[in-house]
Design a protein around this motif. Structure first.
Motif, short mmCIF file in Angstrom:
data_model
loop_
_atom_site.label_atom_id
_atom_site.label_comp_id
_atom_site.label_asym_id
_atom_site.label_seq_id
_atom_site.Cartn_x
_atom_site.Cartn_y
_atom_site.Cartn_z
N GLU A 79 0.84 -1.21 0.00
CA GLU A 79 0.00 0.00 0.00
C GLU A 79 0.87 1.25 0.00
N LEU A 80 1.97 1.21 0.76
CA LEU A 80 2.89 2.34 0.82
C LEU A 80 3.49 2.62 -0.55
N VAL A 81 3.99 1.60 -1.21
CA VAL A 81 4.60 1.77 -2.52
C VAL A 81 3.59 2.26 -3.54
N GLN A 82 2.41 1.64 -3.55
CA GLN A 82 1.39 2.01 -4.53
C GLN A 82 0.92 3.45 -4.34
N ARG A 83 0.94 3.91 -3.09
CA ARG A 83 0.49 5.28 -2.83
C ARG A 83 1.46 6.32 -3.37
N HIS A 84 2.75 6.00 -3.35
CA HIS A 84 3.76 7.02 -3.68
C HIS A 84 4.43 6.82 -5.03
N LEU A 85 4.64 5.58 -5.46
CA LEU A 85 5.40 5.35 -6.69
C LEU A 85 4.64 5.90 -7.90
N GLY A 86 5.30 6.74 -8.67
CA GLY A 86 4.66 7.35 -9.83
C GLY A 86 3.79 8.55 -9.52
N SER A 87 3.75 8.97 -8.25
CA SER A 87 2.92 10.13 -7.91
C SER A 87 3.53 11.43 -8.43
N LEU A 88 4.84 11.46 -8.63
CA LEU A 88 5.50 12.66 -9.16
C LEU A 88 5.93 12.50 -10.61
N VAL A 89 6.26 11.28 -11.02
CA VAL A 89 6.75 11.03 -12.38
C VAL A 89 5.92 9.92 -12.99
N SER A 90 5.16 10.23 -14.01
CA SER A 90 4.30 9.24 -14.65
C SER A 90 4.93 8.76 -15.95
N ALA A 91 4.49 7.60 -16.40
CA ALA A 91 5.07 6.97 -17.59
C ALA A 91 4.87 7.80 -18.85
N ASP A 92 3.89 8.70 -18.86
CA ASP A 92 3.64 9.50 -20.07
C ASP A 92 4.49 10.77 -20.12
N THR A 93 5.43 10.94 -19.18
CA THR A 93 6.30 12.11 -19.20
C THR A 93 7.10 12.18 -20.49
N ASP A 94 7.78 11.10 -20.83
CA ASP A 94 8.45 10.97 -22.12
C ASP A 94 8.83 9.50 -22.30
N ALA A 95 9.45 9.18 -23.43
CA ALA A 95 9.74 7.79 -23.75
C ALA A 95 10.76 7.18 -22.79
#
Length: 391
Positions: A79-95
């Motif tokens: 739950e901790l990882v899922q809450r924070h991972l990708g919250s600032l940097v998402s996969a659609d930022t760039d390739a």
């Protein structure tokens, strides 16, 4: 050579970035990512020379502190990882971020619970050990309210002739009143590519002290973005690079003030030898309503050869009317008058030039109080300076 779009696993496409916003100064048309095997890190090869020797290291961690791979953390603290991972940097930022998100990764989570202070630095190391490989590094650091920690991370190559791609994503999350010093050192092989998307979110009355040392790689583009999201948040960002040969390094920084009464102070300095080149492009963004913002940014470059080149490009985007935002940028050769003065007092030319360069870099080191942190950073810069001047 890469074609107009490189096919990647999972259907990802890497377009030609040259000329696109943020990529105007780094040409990746010669990069064929599909030619590199994706691997995880080898943390222990003896040949890897560290960027810095840590001023002590955390051995026994306080209760509740987590330092582990993201895979292990998902099994025990999902739950901790899922809450924070990708919250600032998402996969659609760039390739490159999409590739990091989708591929085999070398990962680490540092988590410090509310009110806990880690007494000694936490050391993280990622080493690329084989040519022809692509290493996706993912770092997630979370400090809850009132937590404190120093985290030192370094990216290394096991062989100075290693031809590889090192692709990093870093997320730094600071809760209210948290204090984090994050030192990131990169000394990859000078035949490597390095790419990075590094972002920080700084909460109410929290303080981030972020240091980036860029020494290695042949070509690279690294984004460092700080968002001050809570009133009273403070961010201090210090960057240094020292290049030679035909190295090219590209830093793209952002200081976003998203709340009132926030402060940021960014200073980058670079020393360039040979035919190397560097770019710093910085932007201060003040969001609507972020009154009483106090922001400063500067980039200064010292060229110690006539064929070295640097660009320093500051920018401001201000959408509030009660703020103080300033910037400074300079690119210069070694001052001949300074050299003349030192030589007139009996110093040989090489020693005189070295003193001028050391004085130029001292302004960065002096941003830190006397003590182990300052000494460690000064020693890292001194070793790098010896290398580029010897060449």
């Amino acid at each position: 050579m890469a074609s107009a779009a490189t096919e990647l696993p999972g259907g990802l496409q890497l377009p030609q970035f040259k000329g696109r916003p943020g990529w105007e100064f780094t040409d990746i048309s010669g990069l064929d990512l599909a030619a590199y095997e994706r691997v995880a890190s080898d943390r222990t090869p003896a040949a890897a020379v560290p960027v810095f020797d840590l001023p002590g290291d955390a051995e026994g961690l306080p209760d509740g502190v987590i330092v582990s791979s993201l895979d292990d953390a998902m099994a025990e603290h999902g739950e901790l990882v899922q809450r924070h991972l990708g919250s600032l940097v998402s996969a659609d930022t760039d390739a490159f971020v999409a590739l990091n998100d989708a591929g085999i990764r070398d990962t680490v989570l540092v988590y410090v619970p509310r009110g806990v202070a880690v007494p000694a630095p936490i050391s993280l190391t990622s080493v690329q050990s084989r040519s022809g490989t692509l290493l996706n590094r993912r770092t997630l650091i979370v400090l809850e309210q009132g937590a404190q920690a120093d985290v030192w991370e370094q990216y290394l190559s096991a062989d100075e002739e290693l031809d590889g791609v090192f692709n990093t994503v870093v997320e730094l999350i600071l809760g209210g009143n948290a204090k984090l010093r994050f030192v990131s050192g990169q000394d990859l092989s000078e035949r490597s590519w390095v790419f990075g998307t590094h972002r920080a979110e700084v909460g109410r009355d929290a303080a981030l002290d972020w240091v980036a040392l860029g020494f290695g790689s042949a070509q690279g583009h690294v984004r460092m973005e700080t968002r001050l999201s809570g009133q009273g948040a403070d961010a201090r960002v210090t960057g240094a690079y020292a290049t030679h040969g035909r190295q090219h390094i590209d830093f793209d920084t952002t200081q976003e003030h998203a709340a009132p009464n926030t402060t940021s102070d960014l200073a980058f300095r670079g020393v360039l030898q040979g035919r190397s080149s560097a770019v710093w492009k910085g932007n201060i963004i003040v969001d609507p309503g972020a009154q009483k913002t106090d922001a400063f940014q500067e980039s200064r470059n010292l060229l110690i050869s006539k064929r070295a080149h640097a660009d320093a490009i500051p920018g401001l985007e201000i959408q509030a009317n009660d703020v103080r935002c300033t910037h400074a940028a300079a690119v210069a050769q070694v001052d001949p008058e300074q050299l003349f003065y030192l030589r007139s007092h009996g110093l040989p030319e090489d020693d005189a030039k070295r003193l001028v360069i050391e004085g130029f870099l001292a302004a960065l080191v002096e941003r830190f109080p006397d003590g182990p942190v300052r000494e460690t950073l000064a020693a890292a810069l001194e070793r790098r300076l010896q290398l580029i001047l010897a060449g």
